[in-house]
Design a protein around this motif. Structure first.
Motif, short mmCIF file in Angstrom:
data_model
loop_
_atom_site.label_atom_id
_atom_site.label_comp_id
_atom_site.label_asym_id
_atom_site.label_seq_id
_atom_site.Cartn_x
_atom_site.Cartn_y
_atom_site.Cartn_z
N LEU A 25 0.81 -1.21 0.00
CA LEU A 25 0.00 0.00 0.00
C LEU A 25 0.85 1.26 0.00
CD1 LEU A 25 -2.73 -1.01 2.61
CD2 LEU A 25 -2.95 -0.94 0.12
N PHE A 26 2.06 1.18 0.50
CA PHE A 26 2.88 2.37 0.69
C PHE A 26 4.04 2.47 -0.30
CE2 PHE A 26 0.97 1.46 4.86
CZ PHE A 26 0.21 2.60 4.98
N THR A 27 4.08 1.59 -1.29
CA THR A 27 5.12 1.71 -2.31
C THR A 27 4.71 2.79 -3.29
OG1 THR A 27 4.08 0.01 -3.66
CG2 THR A 27 5.78 -0.71 -2.11
N SER A 28 5.68 3.33 -4.01
CA SER A 28 5.37 4.40 -4.94
C SER A 28 4.60 3.85 -6.14
CB SER A 28 6.66 5.08 -5.41
OG SER A 28 7.47 4.15 -6.09
N PRO A 29 3.57 4.56 -6.57
CA PRO A 29 2.78 4.09 -7.71
C PRO A 29 3.56 4.25 -9.01
CG PRO A 29 2.02 6.23 -7.03
CD PRO A 29 3.06 5.81 -6.03
N GLU A 30 3.14 3.51 -10.02
CA GLU A 30 3.81 3.66 -11.31
C GLU A 30 3.41 4.99 -11.92
OE1 GLU A 30 1.43 1.60 -14.77
OE2 GLU A 30 1.76 0.18 -13.13
N PRO A 31 4.31 5.63 -12.64
CA PRO A 31 3.99 6.93 -13.23
C PRO A 31 2.94 6.80 -14.33
CG PRO A 31 6.14 6.17 -13.96
CD PRO A 31 5.67 5.21 -12.92
N TRP A 32 2.18 7.87 -14.51
CA TRP A 32 1.15 7.88 -15.54
C TRP A 32 1.79 8.06 -16.91
CZ3 TRP A 32 -3.97 10.81 -14.41
CH2 TRP A 32 -4.58 10.25 -13.28
N GLU A 33 1.16 7.46 -17.90
CA GLU A 33 1.56 7.72 -19.28
C GLU A 33 1.01 9.09 -19.68
OE1 GLU A 33 3.40 5.76 -21.23
OE2 GLU A 33 3.58 4.18 -19.74
N LYS A 34 1.60 9.67 -20.72
CA LYS A 34 1.17 10.99 -21.16
C LYS A 34 -0.28 10.96 -21.66
CE LYS A 34 2.83 14.85 -23.87
NZ LYS A 34 3.35 15.78 -22.91
N TRP A 35 -0.68 9.89 -22.34
CA TRP A 35 -2.05 9.82 -22.86
C TRP A 35 -3.06 9.68 -21.74
CZ3 TRP A 35 -5.10 5.60 -21.97
CH2 TRP A 35 -4.45 4.43 -21.58
N GLU A 36 -2.66 9.07 -20.62
CA GLU A 36 -3.58 8.95 -19.48
C GLU A 36 -3.84 10.32 -18.85
OE1 GLU A 36 -2.80 4.55 -17.64
OE2 GLU A 36 -1.18 6.00 -17.41
N SER A 37 -2.79 11.13 -18.75
CA SER A 37 -2.96 12.47 -18.21
C SER A 37 -3.87 13.31 -19.11
CB SER A 37 -1.60 13.16 -18.07
OG SER A 37 -0.78 12.44 -17.19
N LYS A 38 -3.68 13.20 -20.43
CA LYS A 38 -4.53 13.94 -21.37
C LYS A 38 -5.97 13.46 -21.28
CE LYS A 38 -1.18 15.23 -24.89
NZ LYS A 38 -0.83 15.12 -26.31
N LEU A 39 -6.17 12.15 -21.12
CA LEU A 39 -7.52 11.60 -21.03
C LEU A 39 -8.26 12.16 -19.82
CD1 LEU A 39 -9.55 9.51 -22.18
CD2 LEU A 39 -8.54 7.87 -20.59
N VAL A 40 -7.58 12.23 -18.69
CA VAL A 40 -8.20 12.77 -17.47
C VAL A 40 -8.51 14.25 -17.64
CG1 VAL A 40 -7.78 13.29 -15.04
CG2 VAL A 40 -7.18 11.05 -15.95
N LEU A 41 -7.57 15.01 -18.19
CA LEU A 41 -7.76 16.44 -18.37
C LEU A 41 -8.91 16.72 -19.34
CD1 LEU A 41 -6.78 19.34 -17.85
CD2 LEU A 41 -5.24 19.05 -19.80
#
Length: 43
Positions: free
Chosen positions: A5-21
């Motif tokens: 639960l406390f490990t660092s999450p994997e970084p988001w891909e650029k397309w995932e950030s654009k999808l959310v925005l």
């Protein structure tokens, strides 16, 4: 299990950030447009 639960999450891909925005912007635009249409046509 608890250590996972406390490990660092994997970084988001650029397309995932654009999808959310774009999803947030589309939702806000939809609220504004539908609110204006309801105000103009119904109220």
């Amino acid at each position: 299990m608890k250590d996972n639960l406390f490990t660092s999450p994997e970084p988001w891909e650029k397309w995932e950030s654009k999808l959310v925005l774009y999803s947030i912007l589309l939702g806000i635009a939809g609220l504004v447009i539908l609110g204006a249409l309801i105000n103009w046509l119904i109220l």
